[in-house]
Design an enzyme around this catalytic site. Sequence first.
Site, mmCIF file in Angstrom:
data_model
loop_
_atom_site.group_PDB
_atom_site.id
_atom_site.type_symbol
_atom_site.label_atom_id
_atom_site.label_comp_id
_atom_site.label_asym_id
_atom_site.label_seq_id
_atom_site.Cartn_x
_atom_site.Cartn_y
_atom_site.Cartn_z
ATOM 1 N N GLU A 44 -60.097 8.775 9.619
ATOM 2 C CA GLU A 44 -59.247 8.274 8.866
ATOM 3 C C GLU A 44 -58.021 10.002 9.522
ATOM 4 O O GLU A 44 -59.094 10.752 9.368
ATOM 5 C CB GLU A 44 -59.469 8.855 7.841
ATOM 6 C CG GLU A 44 -60.371 10.160 7.558
ATOM 7 C CD GLU A 44 -61.547 9.871 5.895
ATOM 8 O OE1 GLU A 44 -62.062 9.115 5.394
ATOM 9 O OE2 GLU A 44 -61.286 10.771 5.401
ATOM 10 N N ILE A 87 -75.466 13.086 -4.174
ATOM 11 C CA ILE A 87 -75.001 11.692 -4.722
ATOM 12 C C ILE A 87 -75.773 10.543 -4.520
ATOM 13 O O ILE A 87 -75.262 10.160 -5.129
ATOM 14 C CB ILE A 87 -73.780 11.801 -3.592
ATOM 15 C CG1 ILE A 87 -73.214 13.075 -3.636
ATOM 16 C CG2 ILE A 87 -73.489 10.770 -3.568
ATOM 17 C CD1 ILE A 87 -71.649 13.530 -2.929
ATOM 18 N N HIS A 135 -60.252 7.044 1.035
ATOM 19 C CA HIS A 135 -60.904 8.382 0.438
ATOM 20 C C HIS A 135 -60.404 9.561 -0.215
ATOM 21 O O HIS A 135 -59.927 10.677 -0.714
ATOM 22 C CB HIS A 135 -60.991 9.735 1.652
ATOM 23 C CG HIS A 135 -61.715 10.814 1.930
ATOM 24 N ND1 HIS A 135 -62.399 11.166 3.398
ATOM 25 C CD2 HIS A 135 -62.153 11.213 1.235
ATOM 26 C CE1 HIS A 135 -63.317 12.331 2.568
ATOM 27 N NE2 HIS A 135 -63.763 11.889 2.214
ATOM 28 N N GLY A 173 -63.003 9.713 -3.247
ATOM 29 C CA GLY A 173 -64.478 10.286 -4.121
ATOM 30 C C GLY A 173 -64.417 10.949 -4.856
ATOM 31 O O GLY A 173 -64.853 11.402 -5.994
ATOM 32 N N SER A 174 -63.773 12.603 -4.195
ATOM 33 C CA SER A 174 -63.468 13.465 -5.191
ATOM 34 C C SER A 174 -62.492 13.628 -5.464
ATOM 35 O O SER A 174 -62.094 14.403 -6.304
ATOM 36 C CB SER A 174 -63.959 15.177 -4.159
ATOM 37 O OG SER A 174 -63.309 14.387 -2.998
ATOM 38 N N ASP A 187 -64.861 3.788 1.378
ATOM 39 C CA ASP A 187 -63.886 4.866 1.072
ATOM 40 C C ASP A 187 -63.531 6.135 1.670
ATOM 41 O O ASP A 187 -62.255 6.581 1.609
ATOM 42 C CB ASP A 187 -64.037 5.916 -0.418
ATOM 43 C CG ASP A 187 -63.249 6.503 -0.680
ATOM 44 O OD1 ASP A 187 -62.026 6.183 -0.650
ATOM 45 O OD2 ASP A 187 -64.219 8.145 -1.109
ATOM 46 N N ALA A 204 -68.981 7.831 2.535
ATOM 47 C CA ALA A 204 -70.118 8.760 2.930
ATOM 48 C C ALA A 204 -68.795 9.273 4.159
ATOM 49 O O ALA A 204 -68.262 10.510 3.495
ATOM 50 C CB ALA A 204 -71.124 8.259 3.464
ATOM 51 N N ARG A 205 -69.181 8.783 5.403
ATOM 52 C CA ARG A 205 -68.265 9.435 5.943
ATOM 53 C C ARG A 205 -68.167 7.854 7.254
ATOM 54 O O ARG A 205 -68.966 7.123 7.783
ATOM 55 C CB ARG A 205 -68.921 10.025 7.067
ATOM 56 C CG ARG A 205 -68.854 11.749 6.259
ATOM 57 C CD ARG A 205 -66.845 11.877 6.769
ATOM 58 N NE ARG A 205 -67.265 13.511 6.163
ATOM 59 C CZ ARG A 205 -66.878 14.154 4.891
ATOM 60 N NH1 ARG A 205 -66.606 13.337 4.086
ATOM 61 N NH2 ARG A 205 -66.866 15.084 3.982
HETATM 62 C C1 DGY Z 1 -66.034 16.045 1.250
HETATM 63 O O1 DGY Z 1 -66.287 17.135 -0.129
HETATM 64 O O2 DGY Z 1 -66.825 16.289 2.011
HETATM 65 C C2 DGY Z 1 -65.124 14.430 0.311
HETATM 66 O O3 DGY Z 1 -65.443 13.921 1.605
HETATM 67 C C3 DGY Z 1 -64.065 15.267 0.679
HETATM 68 O O4 DGY Z 1 -63.806 14.361 -0.952
#
Ligand code: DGY
Length: 323
Positions: free
Chosen positions: A271, A162, A289, A291-292, A266, A241-242
Amino acid sequence: MTERPILFVTRKLPADVETRLMRDYRGVLNDDDVAYGPNDLINESRNCGADAILTCGTEKFTADVIARLPERVKILATFSVGYDHIDIAAAKARGLVVTNTPEVLTDATADITMLCLIGAARQAQNAERILREGRWGRWAAMDMLGVEVTGKRLGIFGMGRIGQAVAQRARGFEMEIHYSNRSRLPAETEKGAIFHADPDEMLPHCDFLSTNCPGSAETRHFVDARRIALLPDGAIVVNTARGSVIDDDALIAALRSGKLAAAGLDVYEGEPDFDKRYLSLSNVFLLPHIGSATVETRNAMGFRALDNLDAWFAGQRPRDQVV
Ligand code: DGY
């Protein structure tokens, strides 16, 4: 013909993913997407006679939960690249196979990182709010001023897939890329990015800092008061990320004092709960959150998780076996 394995699915997943899994497994779905706590995970697995579990980052597989899972459950496939919600040491000790879904969400997450970066730099949250609230008046030379992204220096902490995809996008904005990672990348992957073995050494060079590392004990509160002080005044911090990577107290103090110009977030520690002080700060661009969260990526994550399960039930090592 042998019976299809029983697959306990802890969350509602995309329709195409569920269709495939119901074809190949006796799937136990969560149609109402109810939230399962630790006891529910154990009881539901036992009640349905699960051979395998397909889960998401929202379910916490602590050492205690793993120890209490029925013996019959042999594999835990997570619909996520991150696996910080699973106690990997406990899984290993119990002989529980764990798989994740790397690669397929790289682009979507890198896209969201750029959205956070540009959103924060241009204060998109305030501009959009003005429009939605009907407060847009005459154009004014001094209104809604952000800072330029093009040509600035971007530091990336965590230069895995990423991080590299973020660098690739940032090059399109003529940004100077700095990075810090456990190991230096080969020149053809580095593509001119400047490596800093010590992340603290990188920070003074970051007009923007993007954290793209895994969540772990090692990266917990990487962005803390001491490191924020090493950033140039007016820097912008982005985290996709986290949430655990950020010390919220330190970030909020720096956003309030003006040490940092802005942040784009994000992900949040704890959370879906998050530090509500962010809501009162006008210089933070906030997302929940996502991202995906594209149709393509969420399908690909599901298919990748199923590929891993299929491989394991076919007696092969899953491609994304973590432990
Ligand atoms: C992951 O895949 O770890 C993401 O944070 C979920 O979208």
